[in-house]
Design a protein around this motif. Sequence first.
Motif, PDB file in Angstrom:
ATOM      1  N   TYR A 114      91.261  54.536  -8.200  1.00 16.20           N
ATOM      2  CA  TYR A 114      91.651  55.812  -8.816  1.00 16.20           C
ATOM      3  C   TYR A 114      92.817  56.406  -8.053  1.00 16.20           C
ATOM      4  O   TYR A 114      92.863  56.347  -6.820  1.00 16.20           O
ATOM      5  N   SER A 115      93.750  56.989  -8.792  1.00 16.23           N
ATOM      6  CA  SER A 115      94.888  57.673  -8.190  1.00 16.23           C
ATOM      7  C   SER A 115      94.865  59.147  -8.564  1.00 16.23           C
ATOM      8  O   SER A 115      94.769  59.492  -9.751  1.00 16.23           O
ATOM      9  N   PHE A 116      94.950  60.016  -7.548  1.00 19.73           N
ATOM     10  CA  PHE A 116      95.054  61.446  -7.818  1.00 19.73           C
ATOM     11  C   PHE A 116      96.412  61.792  -8.417  1.00 19.73           C
ATOM     12  O   PHE A 116      96.571  62.853  -9.008  1.00 19.73           O
ATOM     13  N   THR A 117      97.375  60.908  -8.274  1.00 17.32           N
ATOM     14  CA  THR A 117      98.714  61.168  -8.804  1.00 17.32           C
ATOM     15  C   THR A 117      98.733  61.148 -10.326  1.00 17.32           C
ATOM     16  O   THR A 117      99.267  62.060 -10.969  1.00 17.32           O
ATOM     17  N   ASP A 118      98.144  60.098 -10.922  1.00 22.15           N
ATOM     18  CA  ASP A 118      98.139  60.014 -12.384  1.00 22.15           C
ATOM     19  C   ASP A 118      96.787  60.351 -13.002  1.00 22.15           C
ATOM     20  O   ASP A 118      96.646  60.435 -14.218  1.00 22.15           O
TER      21      ASP A 118
END
Length: 296
Positions: free
Chosen positions: A190-194
């Motif tokens: 998981y990416s907090f960016t996208d």
Amino acid sequence: YTCSPDSIKSRSAKIKAYAKDITDEIDDSFTEAEKVLYVRERLGADIVYHQSSNAESGRNVYDAFIKNRSICVGYALGFQYLMDMLDIPCVNVYSDEHIWNMVEIDGEWYHSDLTWDDSAELTAGFLSHNSVLESDTSILNSVPPHESWEYGPSAESTDYDKFFWEASYMVMCRYDGRWYYSAPDGLYSYSFTDGKSKRIFSFKKKWSAGDGLDWSISFSRPLVYKGNIIFNDSEKIYRYNPKKKTITVVYKPALDDGEALFDLSLNGSKLIFTVTDDIISGSKTRRSIRLPQYKE
């Protein structure tokens, strides 16, 4: 006072060294929520919930950080100690029988209860994520419920009430801006960016719970090693290379009928794991292998 001035000085030094080891891994690429999550994962991996007959045991930061055995008081004080180091507003919240934390993220307050998420002693690395950053409404409906607390600020934001981490019942890891976690059906990142999760690997077989039954959750713990993500399913240990997007088998142990892999952990290049047909009451065998020195 329960110890001498010299002992206090020695304990303080150990506490600061342990805390610095955690905060040194956190840089400007972390969001505020990620900082909270990273601290929780480290503490959840290191501390074992332990209720002692000694009224003083497990009720301070030293017991939580250094002895790695604590009850809710030690968890809450230790968590607050690290939040203070990271300049994240944090308070302790009390009810008649429990204590937990509230933190302020991006101008909103949230409940964070590491104790209840880490109190089930099923296996090493087991950590639920039901109370990471919760609103008042969510924490009131949690299991067990949190109620009748005093002195806490209002937590109205529901931004994290239903978040990716709820699928994971094992300690997660972060590498190169992405969080790696196991869900019941596979390994994800998981990416907090996208704000998106990606499934990396599918678990084709469940973990045995003994007596012919299977667990509905996974016991795969992802670990960062030399720029790779080491993880397990119920039968094999794998290496995921994030740069090349490749998955290779690291090790396949001989297993008897009903046995599965649990308890993945690292000690330097030594990868340690447990083989058992029942993680709660079955016979357990601890094994280890030496990982190659992969190029980062």
